[in-house]
Design an enzyme around this catalytic site. Structure first.
Site, short mmCIF file in Angstrom:
data_model
loop_
_atom_site.label_atom_id
_atom_site.label_comp_id
_atom_site.label_asym_id
_atom_site.label_seq_id
_atom_site.Cartn_x
_atom_site.Cartn_y
_atom_site.Cartn_z
N GLY A 191 -7.72 4.73 9.24
CA GLY A 191 -7.95 3.61 8.39
C GLY A 191 -7.78 2.25 9.40
CB ALA A 192 -9.83 0.93 11.77
CE LYS A 238 2.55 -3.21 -3.61
NZ LYS A 238 1.54 -2.73 -2.71
O1 KPL Z 1 -0.36 -5.37 -3.70
C1 KPL Z 1 -0.71 -6.47 -4.16
C2 KPL Z 1 -2.30 -6.45 -3.99
O2 KPL Z 1 -2.83 -7.18 -4.29
O3 KPL Z 1 -2.81 -5.24 -3.94
C3 KPL Z 1 -0.13 -7.52 -4.61
C4 KPL Z 1 1.46 -7.45 -4.63
C5 KPL Z 1 -0.23 -7.85 -6.27
C6 KPL Z 1 -0.53 -8.80 -3.98
O4 KPL Z 1 -1.75 -9.29 -4.31
#
Ligand code: KPL
Length: 296
Positions: free
Chosen positions: A9-10, A177
């Site tokens: 993944g570049a 996350k």
């Molecule tokens: O991980 C993110 C993304 O945009 O994918 C956040 C933490 C929401 C930051 O923009």
């Protein structure tokens, strides 16, 4: 085994990790979609400073059997399974494969289809984007990698200033996350706004709260008490810290690329179904975004 790390993944995150691994003395190889073996210079900009970092590159077709003794996967989540599978002939037996992408579901799919792979997962809060040929390291973040006991190969990752650490409970870190991405990314993509608008606009903030109530309920049903108690605080904290960012999903929409919604909200909704938790708000966002959005 001596680990020669290959980065799959570049894009911006792949290039950023190529720089990091070079700094750590690991001499990484950046795997490209095509091309012979060669060298490139990555120009990384941060804090108004620029540095040029030489990195070896190789097209996936030019990889030698068994050449990969460590693989870091930084592709978009939608391409991760196919990208790893394309590298399998070049992967040495027992070579660690670290998945570092947004969303969830790929680890399970690879475990199911390739039970002998030595899989690890990671999550990063580093922010990077490409400005022409320059890699802009916009947000200095932290990277957590985990999946069981700390393996021997991990020592060099912790040895430098690159803020990579071993995480005892990577499943909890990935889930956290995922919740943050569920609360931020779809709304910003749909309303084409920067992350900060989710706090500034009362109607959008109310949406974030409703989404987070559902995220908390799914976390509770999964036995994740921290997610149940903190989903809203986590989301609001990240919105505040990344107020000026365009989320990755908004960038995908603006650039006419497929989004990662299936592995973010889609994963959440399928977990909710499995656990019998209603998530109408998240499901509605999945329906709205799981088809190409016409640009305007
Ligand atoms: O991980 C993110 C993304 O945009 O994918 C956040 C933490 C929401 C930051 O923009």
């Amino acid at each position: 085994m001596i680990h020669r790390w290959h980065i799959l993944g570049a894009g911006a995150i792949g290039r950023l990790f190529a720089c990091k691994l070079q700094h750590l003395g690991l001499a990484p190889v950046l795997v490209l979609r095509e091309g012979a073996r060669g060298d490139t210079i990555i120009t990384r900009r941060w804090d108004e400073r620029e540095e040029s970092i030489p990195v070896t590159t190789v097209g996936v077709e030019a990889l030698e059997p068994g050449e990969i003794t460590g693989l870091l996967v930084t592709t978009k989540v939608n391409h991760a399974v196919a990208a790893v599978e394309a590298c399998l002939p070049a992967l040495a037996e027992g070579a660690p494969v670290i998945l570092l992408h947004n969303g969830m579901g790929v680890l399970e799919e690879l475990r199911r289809n390739h039970p002998t792979l030595s899989l690890y997962a990671g999550t990063t809060t580093d922010g990077a984007y490409r400005d022409g040929e320059v890699l802009v390291h916009a947000g200095l973040g932290e990277t957590d990698i985990g999946g069981g006991e700390v393996p021997d190969w991990f020592a060099p990752f912790e040895s430098g200033e690159e803020r990579v650490r071993w995480c005892e409970d990577i499943d909890a870190a990935l889930w956290k996350k995922l919740l943050i991405n569920c609360a931020i990314n779809p709304l910003t993509a749909l309303h084409r706004c920067r992350n900060g608008a989710l706090l500034d606009n009362p109607a959008l903030r109310a949406e974030v709260e409703l989404l987070c109530e559902e995220l908390a309920a799914v976390s509770a049903a999964r036995g994740n008490a921290r997610g149940a108690g903190c989903a809203l605080d986590w989301a609001l904290g990240v919105i505040q810290r990344t107020a000026d960012n365009q989320s990755s999903m908004l960038q995908d929409v603006l650039n006419g690329r497929e989004t990662e919604i299936r592995y973010i909200t889609g994963y959440l909704v399928s977990e909710a179904e499995r656990l019998g938790v209603p998530v109408p708000r998240n499901a509605a966002l999945l329906r709205q975004l799981d088809s190409p959005i016409p640009s305007h």
